[in-house]
Design an enzyme around this catalytic site. Structure first.
Site, PDB file in Angstrom:
ATOM      1  N   ALA A  12       0.842  -1.212   0.000  1.00  0.00           N
ATOM      2  CA  ALA A  12       0.000   0.000   0.000  1.00  0.00           C
ATOM      3  C   ALA A  12       0.870   1.252   0.000  1.00  0.00           C
ATOM      4  O   ALA A  12       0.683   2.173   0.783  1.00  0.00           O
ATOM      5  CB  ALA A  12      -0.956  -0.022   1.195  1.00  0.00           C
ATOM      6  N   TYR A  14       2.603   4.273  -2.779  1.00  0.00           N
ATOM      7  CA  TYR A  14       1.950   5.120  -3.778  1.00  0.00           C
ATOM      8  C   TYR A  14       1.349   4.277  -4.909  1.00  0.00           C
ATOM      9  O   TYR A  14       0.215   4.482  -5.314  1.00  0.00           O
ATOM     10  CB  TYR A  14       2.959   6.097  -4.397  1.00  0.00           C
ATOM     11  N   ASN A  36      -1.047  -5.474   2.963  1.00  0.00           N
ATOM     12  CA  ASN A  36      -0.005  -4.543   3.406  1.00  0.00           C
ATOM     13  C   ASN A  36       0.477  -4.919   4.805  1.00  0.00           C
ATOM     14  O   ASN A  36      -0.298  -5.359   5.641  1.00  0.00           O
ATOM     15  CB  ASN A  36      -0.538  -3.107   3.410  1.00  0.00           C
ATOM     16  N   LYS A  37       1.767  -4.724   5.023  1.00  0.00           N
ATOM     17  CA  LYS A  37       2.392  -5.088   6.301  1.00  0.00           C
ATOM     18  C   LYS A  37       1.856  -4.243   7.455  1.00  0.00           C
ATOM     19  O   LYS A  37       1.558  -4.746   8.525  1.00  0.00           O
ATOM     20  CB  LYS A  37       3.898  -4.884   6.137  1.00  0.00           C
ATOM     21  N   VAL A  81       3.906 -10.173   3.337  1.00  0.00           N
ATOM     22  CA  VAL A  81       4.124 -11.130   2.242  1.00  0.00           C
ATOM     23  C   VAL A  81       5.518 -11.719   2.409  1.00  0.00           C
ATOM     24  O   VAL A  81       6.496 -10.984   2.564  1.00  0.00           O
ATOM     25  CB  VAL A  81       4.024 -10.417   0.863  1.00  0.00           C
ATOM     26  N   GLU A 169      17.250  16.456   1.062  1.00  0.00           N
ATOM     27  CA  GLU A 169      16.012  16.952   1.685  1.00  0.00           C
ATOM     28  C   GLU A 169      16.083  16.799   3.211  1.00  0.00           C
ATOM     29  O   GLU A 169      15.582  17.644   3.952  1.00  0.00           O
ATOM     30  CB  GLU A 169      14.796  16.227   1.093  1.00  0.00           C
ATOM     31  N   ALA A 312       8.125   8.529  -6.778  1.00  0.00           N
ATOM     32  CA  ALA A 312       6.686   8.477  -6.535  1.00  0.00           C
ATOM     33  C   ALA A 312       5.929   8.839  -7.810  1.00  0.00           C
ATOM     34  O   ALA A 312       4.902   8.240  -8.138  1.00  0.00           O
ATOM     35  CB  ALA A 312       6.314   9.433  -5.407  1.00  0.00           C
ATOM     36  N   GLN A 313       6.454   9.801  -8.537  1.00  0.00           N
ATOM     37  CA  GLN A 313       5.794  10.262  -9.766  1.00  0.00           C
ATOM     38  C   GLN A 313       5.631   9.128 -10.771  1.00  0.00           C
ATOM     39  O   GLN A 313       4.549   8.922 -11.331  1.00  0.00           O
ATOM     40  CB  GLN A 313       6.618  11.403 -10.388  1.00  0.00           C
ATOM     41  N   LYS A 375       6.163  23.403  -5.065  1.00  0.00           N
ATOM     42  CA  LYS A 375       6.038  22.052  -4.502  1.00  0.00           C
ATOM     43  C   LYS A 375       4.627  21.855  -3.952  1.00  0.00           C
ATOM     44  O   LYS A 375       3.996  20.829  -4.180  1.00  0.00           O
ATOM     45  CB  LYS A 375       7.087  21.870  -3.403  1.00  0.00           C
TER      46      LYS A 375
END
Ligand code: NAD
Length: 396
Positions: A12, A14, A36-37, A81, A169, A312-313, A375
């Site tokens: 789960a 992006y 999802n974990k 998983v 960042e 992510a894009q 942004k």
């Protein structure tokens, strides 16, 4: 095809979230199972903020079951998983047995990469999920706080390993927060030493030189020292080593890159660093019922043959294409090729500034507050790498 199909989506992040959102709205007779974990989705592009303490986990997480609560065709399974058996079309789970599928969408995401460097796993603090980001934050705060009693100069030394986006960042948030931490914990801010150690010859090389220089100078003006062409060869408990040089520090942030989930290698895929080169419609070679998207996939750019970076894009764009292809297959149709057009890149340098290279309505290089604003705008439009999940998950 009339039988109800079972689509299992793994992860789960992006890619997985976007995929399920798209499938849940599609006109198909299918049951969608999302595994999802964790009970939550986290915005991995904002982990550096949690690690620096400028955001809280609640600001960047969403309860997965809640997101899909109104979708009757979606079932969320919280489990880990462990393996995929592609021959029998089953997914093995740590606690709740196994799941069979008609179609599989593997979006299991990334893990920290250590390249087998001695001591990196034991002594470096990775930023790969909420737990590791919180551990890095606690370590940083405890170490800076300790200086008041220890007077150990290494407590005020921080080494950030690698100078990719995550490192840069993180550095931006760190230098933003340091004055507040110094006030709170009573350490001399002028004695803080921050070293960023990069194997490659350039910092922010993905931006045009003038823009990259601006970003580097900004961080240098806030006390960061960059060391390029300095490959890390060992990480000791209190120092980072590059061949004959040691950089002492009691806080070592390990952000030298990522690879795909270990489940990929464990499941016998043809992989490299747990990433699988997929077909041009995002399916797995020899597995017509399986799509691989996000950081476990590797997609060659048809323009130059090189693999696209994992962002992510691109994960979001892949999910859109794979969802369309899967719906078409279920409805007896064909698939289309994945085509990716990057809309640009934004690198934040703390909450109020950054640099950006935007390719929308022309080409724009932005710096300072304008990049920070872009942004936010871009996030709202859910187009660039820092796409906001709230917008991204909205139904049309
Ligand atoms: P990365 O692979 O982009 O950067 C890692 C850096 O560490 C590289 O510059 C590499 O040369 C350096 N490195 C590797 N081994 C080293 C060693 N032994 N010694 C010194 N330096 C070493 O990894 P990342 O920053 O974690 O990013 C992962 C992906 O996520 C990338 O594709 C990135 O573009 C994306 N991302 C994008 C954003 C954004 O767009 N704002 C933010 C975060 C991550």
């Amino acid at each position: 095809m009339n039988d109800m199909q079972k689509i299992v989506v793994l992860g789960a992040g992006y890619a997985g979230m976007r995929m399920v959102k798209k499938l849940a709205k599609a006109k198909i007779d299918a049951q969608i199972v999302l595994v999802n974990k964790n009970t939550y989705h986290y915005q991995s592009t904002e982990l550096h903020e949690v690690a620096a303490g400028t955001k809280e986990p609640a600001d960047i997480t969403f309860d997965v079951k809640q997101v899909f609560a109104k979708k009757r065709n979606v079932q969320v399974v919280i489990d880990e998983v462990t393996k995929i058996d592609q021959d029998t079309k089953t997914v093995e789970l740590k606690d709740s047995g196994s799941l069979s599928y008609d179609y599989l969408v593997n979006a299991l995401g990334f893990e920290s990469e250590t390249f087998g460097i001695k001591g990196a796993e034991e002594n470096g603090l990775p930023l790969i999920d909420i737990d590791t980001a919180l551990a890095a934050r606690k370590h940083l705060e405890d170490t800076l706080k300790r200086y008041k009693t220890s007077h150990d100069e290494n407590d005020l030394k921080i080494v950030v390993c690698g100078a990719g986006f995550t490192s840069i960042e993180y550095l931006g948030e760190l230098v933003y927060r340091l004055p507040d931490l110094a006030k709170e914990y009573g350490f001399p801010i002028d004695k803080v030493k921050i070293d960023c150690i990069e194997a490659g010859p350039k910092i922010l090389g993905m931006f045009e030189p003038k823009l990259a220089d601006w970003g580097v100078k900004f961080l240098e003006s806030k006390g960061v020292t960059f060391h390029v062409s300095t490959p890390i060869t060992e990480v000791k408990p209190n120092a980072v080593v590059s061949n004959d040089t040691e950089f002492p520090a009691n806080t070592i942030i390990w952000t030298t890159g990522v690879h795909g989930s270990h489940v990929i290698a464990d499941s016998g895929y043809d992989e490299k660093r747990n990433r699988v080169v997929v077909e041009d419609d995002l399916r797995v070679k020899g597995q017509p019922d399986q799509f691989l998207i996000g950081d476990v996939s590797a997609v060659p750019n048809p323009d130059n043959g090189r693999l696209y970076p994992t962002t992510a894009q691109i994960s979001i764009a892949q999910a859109d294409c794979a969802a369309e292809n899967l719906v078409s297959l279920i409805n007896g149709g064909t698939t289309k090729k994945f085509v990716f057009k990057s809309l640009g890149t934004v690198c934040s340098l703390g909450p109020k500034t950054g640099i950006a290279s935007i390719d929308m309505m022309g080409h724009w290089n932005l710096k300072g507050w304008l990049a920070a604003v872009s942004k936010k705008m871009i996030a709202d439009r859910s187009t660039l790498e820092l796409a906001d999940i709230r917008t991204m998950l909205e139904t049309d």
